[in-house]
Write a protein that holds these residues in place. Structure first.
Motif, short mmCIF file in Angstrom:
data_model
loop_
_atom_site.label_atom_id
_atom_site.label_comp_id
_atom_site.label_asym_id
_atom_site.label_seq_id
_atom_site.Cartn_x
_atom_site.Cartn_y
_atom_site.Cartn_z
N SER A 100 0.83 -1.20 0.00
CA SER A 100 0.00 0.00 0.00
C SER A 100 0.86 1.25 0.00
CB SER A 100 -0.90 0.00 1.24
OG SER A 100 -0.12 -0.01 2.41
N LEU A 172 -3.03 3.03 10.30
CA LEU A 172 -3.56 1.92 9.52
C LEU A 172 -2.48 0.90 9.20
CD1 LEU A 172 -6.24 1.02 8.32
CD2 LEU A 172 -5.61 2.16 6.19
N ARG A 194 -8.33 -6.74 10.10
CA ARG A 194 -8.39 -5.61 9.16
C ARG A 194 -9.57 -4.68 9.50
NH1 ARG A 194 -5.34 -5.47 4.80
NH2 ARG A 194 -6.82 -4.12 3.73
N ALA A 195 -10.70 -5.27 9.86
CA ALA A 195 -11.87 -4.46 10.20
C ALA A 195 -11.60 -3.62 11.44
CB ALA A 195 -13.08 -5.36 10.43
N TRP A 198 -9.18 -0.75 10.54
CA TRP A 198 -9.83 0.33 9.81
C TRP A 198 -10.74 1.15 10.72
CZ3 TRP A 198 -9.33 2.77 5.32
CH2 TRP A 198 -8.57 2.17 4.32
N SER A 201 -8.59 3.24 13.21
CA SER A 201 -7.89 4.34 12.54
C SER A 201 -8.85 5.46 12.15
CB SER A 201 -7.15 3.83 11.29
OG SER A 201 -6.20 2.84 11.64
N LEU A 202 -10.02 5.09 11.65
CA LEU A 202 -10.99 6.10 11.24
C LEU A 202 -11.57 6.86 12.43
CD1 LEU A 202 -12.95 4.23 8.40
CD2 LEU A 202 -11.51 6.25 8.15
#
Length: 222
Positions: A100, A172, A194-195, A198, A201-202
């Motif tokens: 990424s 992230l 991963r969920a 995310w 981080s959000l």
């Protein structure tokens, strides 16, 4: 060599996860700034006084400072080792196809965050510890006024917002990297990890970004 690098990564993961926990606590404290002005001033100043006067919190703050320094230092060490091991020049660099953007630019993101931390500590921590602040009605140092004043300046808002965008990307990648280092990124739980990464981080990024924007538009527009 591999064992040493693994040790460095474990330190990075441990300090990073501690800093992630601190960010949650810090955000919860800062959300008091969204309360009505009189209530926000009283509660935020009391909260700031609690953080500076409680012996347990002081010990935790020293751990925080060491974690920040350790995280930054070990990040530099690992980066230098990677460059030395892989070489700094690539004839055909196809890393963008398998990694990424934030993972390839952690150095830039980390530098932005470090610069922001210097500004942040200078404007708030240093002023609170060594400056001569007025007292509020409860006799606590009025840090609320300093914070609100800084969030009424457009240029400061821009720096603050960009810094937290950088932090969001950093979190992230760091969350996934730490989970792999600690052996938590098992294929069976990869989607869950991963969920969580995310969502965390959000929430942290948008939560911190909301506060200065709310104060700026609430005081300057309404």
């Amino acid at each position: 060599m591999k064992q040493t690098t693994l040790t460095y990564k474990l330190v990075m993961a441990a300090t990073g996860l501690f800093l992630c926990l601190f960010l949650v606590i810090h955000l919860l404290g800062n959300l008091q700034l969204l309360l009505p002005e009189s209530e926000a001033r009283e509660q935020f100043n009391w909260y700031s006084h609690l953080l500076s006067g409680n012996i347990l919190i002081k010990i935790i703050s020293y751990v925080l400072y060491l974690s920040l320094i350790g995280h930054a230092v070990y990040a530099l060490v690992i980066t230098r080792k990677n460059i030395k091991a892989n070489g700094s020049k690539y004839v055909y660099d196809k890393r963008s196809q398998v990694s990424s953007w934030n993972s390839r630019n952690m150095g830039i993101l980390g530098t932005i965050i470090l610069i922001f931390l210097v500004i942040h500590f200078k404007d708030y921590w240093y002023v609170y510890k060594f400056g001569h602040l007025p007292l509020d009605a409860k006799g606590n140092k009025d840090l609320y006024s300093i914070v609100v004043r800084s969030f009424q300046q457009g240029w400061y808002i821009i720096i603050y917002e960009l810094s937290f965008v950088a932090l969001g990307f950093h979190l992230l990648h760091g969350f996934f990297s730490a989970s792999r280092t600690l052996g938590l990124y098992h294929p069976k739980y990869a989607k869950l990890v991963r969920a969580i990464g995310w969502i965390y981080s959000l929430v942290i990024t948008l939560g911190f970004m909301l506060i200065p924007l709310y104060i700026y538009f609430n005081l300057n527009v309404l």
